[in-house]
Design a protein around this motif. Structure first.
Motif, PDB file in Angstrom:
ATOM      1  N   VAL A 352       0.829  -1.197   0.000  1.00  0.00           N
ATOM      2  CA  VAL A 352       0.000   0.000   0.000  1.00  0.00           C
ATOM      3  C   VAL A 352       0.871   1.259   0.000  1.00  0.00           C
ATOM      4  N   ASN A 353       0.394   2.306  -0.633  1.00  0.00           N
ATOM      5  CA  ASN A 353       1.162   3.551  -0.746  1.00  0.00           C
ATOM      6  C   ASN A 353       0.805   4.598   0.303  1.00  0.00           C
ATOM      7  N   PHE A 354      -0.171   4.294   1.157  1.00  0.00           N
ATOM      8  CA  PHE A 354      -0.603   5.255   2.175  1.00  0.00           C
ATOM      9  C   PHE A 354      -0.703   4.568   3.534  1.00  0.00           C
ATOM     10  N   ASP A 355      -0.583   5.379   4.598  1.00  0.00           N
ATOM     11  CA  ASP A 355      -0.837   4.875   5.947  1.00  0.00           C
ATOM     12  C   ASP A 355      -2.333   4.608   6.116  1.00  0.00           C
ATOM     13  N   ALA A 356      -2.661   3.701   7.039  1.00  0.00           N
ATOM     14  CA  ALA A 356      -4.062   3.355   7.274  1.00  0.00           C
ATOM     15  C   ALA A 356      -4.884   4.578   7.667  1.00  0.00           C
ATOM     16  N   LYS A 357      -4.296   5.465   8.459  1.00  0.00           N
ATOM     17  CA  LYS A 357      -5.051   6.618   8.945  1.00  0.00           C
ATOM     18  C   LYS A 357      -5.368   7.615   7.831  1.00  0.00           C
ATOM     19  N   GLU A 358      -4.642   7.546   6.694  1.00  0.00           N
ATOM     20  CA  GLU A 358      -4.896   8.455   5.581  1.00  0.00           C
ATOM     21  C   GLU A 358      -6.043   7.995   4.693  1.00  0.00           C
ATOM     22  N   ILE A 359      -6.295   6.697   4.674  1.00  0.00           N
ATOM     23  CA  ILE A 359      -7.181   6.137   3.653  1.00  0.00           C
ATOM     24  C   ILE A 359      -8.653   6.514   3.819  1.00  0.00           C
ATOM     25  N   PRO A 360      -9.197   6.614   5.039  1.00  0.00           N
ATOM     26  CA  PRO A 360     -10.630   6.951   5.138  1.00  0.00           C
ATOM     27  C   PRO A 360     -11.034   8.199   4.357  1.00  0.00           C
ATOM     28  N   ARG A 361     -10.184   9.219   4.300  1.00  0.00           N
ATOM     29  CA  ARG A 361     -10.563  10.425   3.563  1.00  0.00           C
ATOM     30  C   ARG A 361     -10.341  10.287   2.054  1.00  0.00           C
ATOM     31  N   LEU A 362      -9.754   9.132   1.627  1.00  0.00           N
ATOM     32  CA  LEU A 362      -9.546   8.895   0.202  1.00  0.00           C
ATOM     33  C   LEU A 362     -10.658   8.046  -0.409  1.00  0.00           C
ATOM     34  N   ILE A 363     -11.392   7.333   0.441  1.00  0.00           N
ATOM     35  CA  ILE A 363     -12.346   6.329  -0.027  1.00  0.00           C
ATOM     36  C   ILE A 363     -13.376   6.926  -0.982  1.00  0.00           C
ATOM     37  N   GLY A 364     -13.507   6.263  -2.120  1.00  0.00           N
ATOM     38  CA  GLY A 364     -14.534   6.622  -3.095  1.00  0.00           C
ATOM     39  C   GLY A 364     -14.266   7.868  -3.897  1.00  0.00           C
ATOM     40  N   ARG A 365     -13.105   8.460  -3.783  1.00  0.00           N
ATOM     41  CA  ARG A 365     -12.817   9.736  -4.456  1.00  0.00           C
ATOM     42  C   ARG A 365     -11.808   9.535  -5.585  1.00  0.00           C
ATOM     43  N   SER A 366     -11.881  10.394  -6.583  1.00  0.00           N
ATOM     44  CA  SER A 366     -10.970  10.291  -7.713  1.00  0.00           C
ATOM     45  C   SER A 366      -9.621  10.892  -7.355  1.00  0.00           C
ATOM     46  N   THR A 367      -8.579  10.432  -8.020  1.00  0.00           N
ATOM     47  CA  THR A 367      -7.231  10.957  -7.763  1.00  0.00           C
ATOM     48  C   THR A 367      -7.139  12.436  -8.148  1.00  0.00           C
ATOM     49  N   ARG A 368      -7.864  12.818  -9.173  1.00  0.00           N
ATOM     50  CA  ARG A 368      -7.832  14.227  -9.592  1.00  0.00           C
ATOM     51  C   ARG A 368      -8.434  15.121  -8.511  1.00  0.00           C
ATOM     52  N   GLU A 369      -9.547  14.682  -7.942  1.00  0.00           N
ATOM     53  CA  GLU A 369     -10.192  15.439  -6.867  1.00  0.00           C
ATOM     54  C   GLU A 369      -9.276  15.529  -5.656  1.00  0.00           C
ATOM     55  N   LEU A 370      -8.622  14.429  -5.309  1.00  0.00           N
ATOM     56  CA  LEU A 370      -7.728  14.399  -4.152  1.00  0.00           C
ATOM     57  C   LEU A 370      -6.519  15.301  -4.377  1.00  0.00           C
ATOM     58  N   ALA A 371      -6.019  15.330  -5.597  1.00  0.00           N
ATOM     59  CA  ALA A 371      -4.863  16.178  -5.896  1.00  0.00           C
ATOM     60  C   ALA A 371      -5.217  17.651  -5.729  1.00  0.00           C
ATOM     61  N   ARG A 372      -6.418  18.027  -6.155  1.00  0.00           N
ATOM     62  CA  ARG A 372      -6.835  19.424  -6.011  1.00  0.00           C
ATOM     63  C   ARG A 372      -6.964  19.817  -4.550  1.00  0.00           C
ATOM     64  N   LEU A 374      -5.807  17.954  -1.654  1.00  0.00           N
ATOM     65  CA  LEU A 374      -4.747  17.584  -0.710  1.00  0.00           C
ATOM     66  C   LEU A 374      -3.334  17.750  -1.254  1.00  0.00           C
ATOM     67  N   GLY A 375      -3.216  17.961  -2.563  1.00  0.00           N
ATOM     68  CA  GLY A 375      -1.886  18.138  -3.138  1.00  0.00           C
ATOM     69  C   GLY A 375      -1.525  17.030  -4.106  1.00  0.00           C
ATOM     70  N   PRO A 376      -0.490  17.241  -4.940  1.00  0.00           N
ATOM     71  CA  PRO A 376      -0.120  16.280  -5.988  1.00  0.00           C
ATOM     72  C   PRO A 376       0.319  14.918  -5.468  1.00  0.00           C
ATOM     73  N   ALA A 377       0.750  14.836  -4.207  1.00  0.00           N
ATOM     74  CA  ALA A 377       1.189  13.551  -3.658  1.00  0.00           C
ATOM     75  C   ALA A 377       0.041  12.545  -3.583  1.00  0.00           C
ATOM     76  N   TYR A 378      -1.200  13.052  -3.658  1.00  0.00           N
ATOM     77  CA  TYR A 378      -2.365  12.170  -3.544  1.00  0.00           C
ATOM     78  C   TYR A 378      -2.932  11.784  -4.903  1.00  0.00           C
ATOM     79  N   GLU A 379      -2.283  12.222  -5.973  1.00  0.00           N
ATOM     80  CA  GLU A 379      -2.740  11.830  -7.311  1.00  0.00           C
ATOM     81  C   GLU A 379      -1.996  10.557  -7.748  1.00  0.00           C
TER      82      GLU A 379
END
Length: 393
Positions: A352-372, A374-379
């Motif tokens: 996995v590329n993320f810590d467990a505590k980071e993943i709940p806020r990523l669930i169900g979201r697109s990488t493009r949305e996350l990059a906008r 949270l920053g490019p590290a989340y794309e």
């Protein structure tokens, strides 16, 4: 069968695994005569000349021409060797005392091998591994380079699980499985599993009327056979079950296997009709993925929606945040995790590329949305396809 045994005799790079019961007494402590007898065989086989082309065997140009055979020894016995010096009558069940016994016994084991191989002018190199080492990309590369360099420099590598520091979560559990994975890691032509039984039998070898199974072409050949789970001496962790499973892992990775008793080691290594021969059933794959599938201990799990399951399993795509439905466990980026479908069935395993505590806020979201947000590290992928292996039922 004759052709298969001839290929065994011509194998140039070989991994040999020997169990605790073949090196120690039942009460613990190394048996110097047994170690010397094994070393006599390995040293003589190592010095045999093999005149053949690697390209004829699909070696891809890794080795050319003839030359000495190369052997990597996966040796159990560290914990067993440490029992008597620590006043322990039998192998302890708790991890702390196992680690203490390994700490004492590993030095004794390697010292014994060093002295024994010195009779042939051969230097010994010790390599201690944990499954955690092998599932991580950089550690895996280092292990591969170290073993290759030891062989190139004429040393004799002796591999063991690092019992002194390994925790329950990162242990291989038995050296049979470790040997199968090392055989793939070093691109071996052959794996030889040595124990106190001279092959797989169609029943209890101690009972009259049973017979040795000479060869296994497919796992279905053993479907009717009841495999025993314990050894005779009681100082190791595995039995015939772990050896057969190790043989299946190696064979599925394209490595032929001979399973026999230690007293028949010379015959096994020279292609004689001894033990049980496992034909290769698959092709070689990416080394690290084999370790990920068979040696890693998942530190958590990600539940995937139906679309993500299809993408990962059928199309072999990376896992994106949009396809995750739930997360469990306390893991860090780089840890192995299990990927499950909606019913809880494990369909894949990956790093996995993320810590467990980071993943709940990523669930169900697109990488493009996350990059906008949270920053490019989340794309990026949660699990990249290069770090992912599909688990077959």
């Amino acid at each position: 069968m004759a052709g298969a045994r001839q290929a065994v005799g011509e194998a140039r790079r070989i991994v040999v695994k020997v169990g605790s019961s073949s090196l120690t007494t039942a009460s613990g402590g190394l048996d110097a005569d047994r170690v010397d007898a094994l070393v006599d065989v390995l040293a003589k086989v190592r010095n045999q000349e093999i005149a053949r082309s690697a390209s004829a065997e699909g070696g891809g140009g890794r080795r050319e021409g003839g030359g000495e055979r190369e052997i990597v020894l996966v040796s159990s016995g560290a914990i067993a060797a440490g029992l008597a010096p620590l006043g322990l009558r039998r192998r302890p069940e708790d991890l702390a005392r196992q680690q203490a016994a390994a700490s004492v016994g590993q030095g004794l084991l390697v010292a014994r091998y060093t002295a024994s191989f010195a009779r042939y002018g051969v230097r010994v190199g010790q390599v201690l591994l944990t499954s955690d080492d092998m599932s991580r990309r950089s550690h895996h590369r280092n292990a591969s380079r170290t073993l290759d360099k030891l062989l190139a420099m004429g040393a004799f590598p002796i591999v063991n699980e690092n019992d002194t520091v390994a925790t329950d979560e990162i242990r291989f559990g038995d050296n049979d499985r470790l040997a199968a994975l090392v055989a793939h890691l070093v691109r071996a032509d052959l794996l030889v599993l040595l124990s106190d039984v001279d092959g797989v039998y169609d029943g209890d070898p101690a009972r009259p009327g049973t017979s040795r199974i000479g060869e296994v072409r497919d796992p279905s050949d053993l479907a009717h056979v009841e495999i025993g789970s314990t050894g005779k001496a009681g100082v190791g962790t595995g039995g015939m079950v772990t050896k057969v499973e190790a043989a299946r892992i190696a064979a599925a990775a394209g490595v032929p296997v001979v399973l026999t008793s230690t007293i028949h080691a010379a015959d096994a290594l020279t292609g004689q009709d001894t033990g049980t021969y496992f034909h290769p059933t698959g092709k070689r794959s990416a080394d690290r993925l084999l370790w990920l599938q068979h040696a890693s201990a998942p530190q958590g799990a990600l539940t995937l929606d139906d679309g993500a399951v299809q993408a990962v399993v059928d199309r072999r795509k990376s896992l994106l945040p949009a396809g995750i439905a739930a997360v469990e466990g306390d893991f860090s980026a780089g840890d192995p995790v299990e990927l499950r479908d909606g019913t809880g069935h494990a369909v894949a395993r990956g790093l996995v590329n993320f810590d467990a505590k980071e993943i709940p806020r990523l669930i169900g979201r697109s990488t493009r949305e996350l990059a906008r947000e949270l920053g490019p590290a989340y794309e990026r992928e949660v699990v990249h396809r290069d770090d992912l292996v599909v688990l077959h039922p």
